[in-house]
Design an enzyme around this catalytic site. Sequence first.
Site, short mmCIF file in Angstrom:
data_model
loop_
_atom_site.label_atom_id
_atom_site.label_comp_id
_atom_site.label_asym_id
_atom_site.label_seq_id
_atom_site.Cartn_x
_atom_site.Cartn_y
_atom_site.Cartn_z
N HIS A 113 8.61 7.88 3.67
CA HIS A 113 8.71 6.63 2.93
C HIS A 113 7.40 6.29 2.21
O HIS A 113 7.31 5.28 1.51
CB HIS A 113 9.10 5.50 3.89
CG HIS A 113 9.64 4.28 3.23
ND1 HIS A 113 9.01 3.06 3.30
CD2 HIS A 113 10.75 4.08 2.47
CE1 HIS A 113 9.71 2.17 2.62
NE2 HIS A 113 10.77 2.75 2.11
N LYS A 115 4.32 6.33 -0.49
CA LYS A 115 4.19 6.48 -1.94
C LYS A 115 2.71 6.70 -2.24
O LYS A 115 1.93 5.75 -2.34
CB LYS A 115 4.70 5.25 -2.71
CG LYS A 115 6.22 5.06 -2.65
CD LYS A 115 6.68 4.30 -1.46
CE LYS A 115 8.18 4.06 -1.49
NZ LYS A 115 8.65 3.37 -0.28
N ASP A 120 -7.24 15.02 -8.50
CA ASP A 120 -8.58 15.61 -8.50
C ASP A 120 -9.48 15.06 -7.41
O ASP A 120 -10.71 15.10 -7.52
CB ASP A 120 -9.27 15.41 -9.86
CG ASP A 120 -8.60 16.20 -10.98
OD1 ASP A 120 -7.82 17.13 -10.67
OD2 ASP A 120 -8.85 15.88 -12.15
N HIS A 292 10.60 -6.08 -3.26
CA HIS A 292 10.45 -4.77 -2.63
C HIS A 292 9.04 -4.56 -2.10
O HIS A 292 8.72 -3.51 -1.57
CB HIS A 292 10.81 -3.67 -3.64
CG HIS A 292 11.04 -2.33 -3.03
ND1 HIS A 292 10.11 -1.31 -3.09
CD2 HIS A 292 12.09 -1.84 -2.33
CE1 HIS A 292 10.59 -0.24 -2.47
NE2 HIS A 292 11.79 -0.54 -1.99
N LYS A 294 5.44 -4.79 0.02
CA LYS A 294 4.98 -4.73 1.41
C LYS A 294 3.48 -5.09 1.39
O LYS A 294 2.61 -4.21 1.49
CB LYS A 294 5.19 -3.35 2.00
CG LYS A 294 6.64 -2.82 1.89
CD LYS A 294 6.85 -2.00 0.64
CE LYS A 294 8.17 -1.25 0.61
NZ LYS A 294 9.37 -2.02 0.74
N ASP A 299 -6.80 -14.92 5.67
CA ASP A 299 -8.03 -15.63 5.35
C ASP A 299 -8.53 -15.29 3.95
O ASP A 299 -7.73 -15.18 3.03
CB ASP A 299 -9.09 -15.35 6.43
CG ASP A 299 -8.75 -16.06 7.74
OD1 ASP A 299 -7.95 -17.01 7.71
OD2 ASP A 299 -9.27 -15.67 8.79
#
Length: 429
Positions: A113, A115, A120, A292, A294, A299
């Site tokens: 899952h 991404k 380089d 979608h 996350k 603080d």
Amino acid sequence: MIDLWRDNNDVKLLINGEEFFPRMCECIAEAKTEILIETFILAEDKVGYQVRDALVAAAKRGVRVDITVDDYGTFDLSKEFVDKLINAGVKLHIFDPQPNFRGIRFNFFRRLHRKLVVIDNNVAFIGGINLSADHLSDFGPKAKQDYTVELHGPIVADIHKTCIDLLLRASTKEDALIYRNYPKQPAPQSSGKVQTLLSIRDNQKHKNDIQRQYLLAIRLAKHRIVIANAYFFPSYRILRELRRAARRGVEVTLILQGQPDMPWVSMLSGLLYSYLMRAGVKIHEYCKRPLHGKVALMDEEWATVGSSNLDPLSLSLNLEANVIIHDTSFNQQLYDHFQELTQSSCKPVNIKVATKGYWWRTPLIFLSFHFLRGFPGMLGWLPAHSPELKLVSSKKRSFNEHSFNVKNAHINEEHGDNIKVLRDRENRV
């Protein structure tokens, strides 16, 4: 070594595909030696074509290109799409390929899952955005709201190592030997003043790393906590710490889905509303488009962006990756964005509505929560297997025609690779 703080990095927030895709393709066009990509979904749409063509051009000018996709998430690629990649020299890996039965896929769990993009060993991207057009606003009402960060500096080496480790661990012995013999990339140079940490989740040495980072930050929070999460059904420990934070005077705000891409997920999150709000937690539902993201902040310094939802799949089964960022400027930028989001595109959840009928819903909440939180452990009773990577080859390949309507299914006779072709992306997490 993963799970160490790195100093002297530069971090840039990229919101939605409009900011992420052009920047990623620009960096791919400038690549000189190596491109590593991990993604849950690579779609055959205008974004997928754009990324494919950029990778093909890089491979043709001599850049080593490895892209790894999840078998459950990426199942609908045509022969023409794949051939153009591998004939140019791009190495396309399928994570945990499993056969299907009458068009039904059973590899629901332990998904890749993450991404991740590393170019380089100099620039990296990490977040929740898949390589698909549903992260663009012109996709329509179901276009997703999501986030990625661009990173420069020593943290890039940790992300690079994470990608290489998967290729080494899950590939065949012959393929793993190739990666061991790759020339080492130059160490990333110091690029800024931001302190960052890469936190990953796998089913071996890093089972609880991301959850541990959340718990530590929530426990230490003194002023504010903002969590924007697409699929919110966290562990009891996270729920307990959020309630404790609110009761000690921390302003705790959750931004959750108000236009869910999967209504049953939103329904489960709703079961927790009264439990949290009675302790003082504020909940807003984002209603402009499916959320979608996350993302979270605590603080004035701590923030995280990545692929991990706060749900049983992400916290207990999937391969996930988040970056933790200590920087007041980034934190404030994210906070200002959330403030604008809640004022313009969210509706606050009314505590009277959330607690209505709580007495009869309590048993349902208790049973559903403990079943779903314990579900990953139940899966451990079943026979386990080690997820593998299968390399799609332009040579020994036959075609598998199923009785149901498919476009093409590529099968590597040597490795048993399988890219299923279905058209039901609506059912993915």
